[in-house]
Design a protein around this motif. Structure first.
Motif: not given
Length: 277
Positions: A196-205, A270-277
């Motif tokens: 909500s506040f840091w614009n991070i996209e990540v799976s709740y599950l 492979k890339d930390i960004k893969r976590l936040f998608k």
């Protein structure tokens, strides 16, 4: 809840959060180094009842591992870490030879365990912090560890009837289960804040599963600390923090899960960004 324990928590928790949120690189590095050295001192002070630890090697390891965690080149970092291990073993065994076995295998074993348990595990806090989204990720270390401790303590103290293990007789199955559930709930709340506040996209599950695993590991870390203390017959590592014992008593589960946070959130990507998608 013990008044001293509550006061220490009310003062200590915000201070730690402020340091990691707003402290610059040098301030945080100094804090991590300070924690490592204090915890190493408390560990050595506790085990001196049963062995003669090689203290200077432990303190040197604290400084070294804090320093190499700052190396941005991952290949160079791995070399510095891997090369240090045989050098460390060489130094420890040289003490056995030079002292004509006044320093024993037991002494260097306890020393080596302490170095792995304290500065090596603490080093992962710095590795996590240096990553992209590092402050968000390191937040999970604190959230899971503290939520597990708080829920396990409150529910275990109020409703715990079935003892979990002789390693730590005060811990109950009810408390352990509450720690698992509580850590997942608080981690999901933290994830909602991040989204909500840091614009991070990540799976709740994904977070729920990882938080459950990390909470279980956190409780193992707590049992590890209890096992060490029971082996050397001490109640707390020190009385540095009123109501909590020593600094190592307070951060034992936190530093124990740090390497696993790094592995579960980072090393498999492979890339930390893969976590936040």
């Amino acid at each position: 809840m013990d008044v001293k324990r509550l006061i220490t928590a009310v003062i200590g928790l915000p201070a730690v959060i402020l340091v990691f949120l707003f402290g610059n690189r040098y301030v945080i590095d100094l804090v991590i180094l300070g924690v490592s050295i204090i915890c190493m001192y408390e560990y050595f002070h506790a085990i001196k009842k049963v062995c003669n630890p090689i203290k200077w090697v432990g303190y040197l390891s604290s400084v070294y591992m804090t320093a190499i965690a700052l190396v941005s080149d991952q290949l160079l970092f791995m070399k510095l870490l891997v090369y240090y291990i045989p050098v460390l073993v060489l130094i420890l065994f040289l003490h056995v030879i030079i002292t004509n076995m006044k320093i024993t295998l037991k002494d260097i074993a306890y020393t080596l365990i302490g170095i792995i348990y304290v500065p090596l595990f603490i080093m992962f806090l710095e590795l996590i912090r240096c990553l992209e989204h590092g402050k968000v990720l390191i937040g999970y270390v604190f959230v899971v560890s503290w939520a597990t401790d708080i829920f396990a303590y409150i529910i275990g103290k109020s409703f715990g009837k079935h003892k979990f293990s002789k390693v730590s007789p005060k811990k109950s199955i009810e408390g352990c289960v509450a720690g698992l559930i509580g850590s997942v709930i608080v981690s999901l709340l933290y994830t909602w804040i991040a989204i909500s506040f840091w614009n991070i996209e990540v799976s709740y599950l994904y977070i729920a599963i990882i938080s459950f695993i990390l909470s279980a590991i956190s409780q193992v870390g707590d049992f590890v600390a209890s096992c060490i203390k029971r082996t050397v017959d001490v109640k707390d590592y020190s009385n540095l923090l009123p109501g909590h014992g020593g600094l190592l008593d307070r951060v034992d589960s936190l530093i124990f899960i740090a390497p696993f946070v790094y592995m579960l959130f980072v090393s498999q990507m492979k890339d930390i960004k893969r976590l936040f998608k």
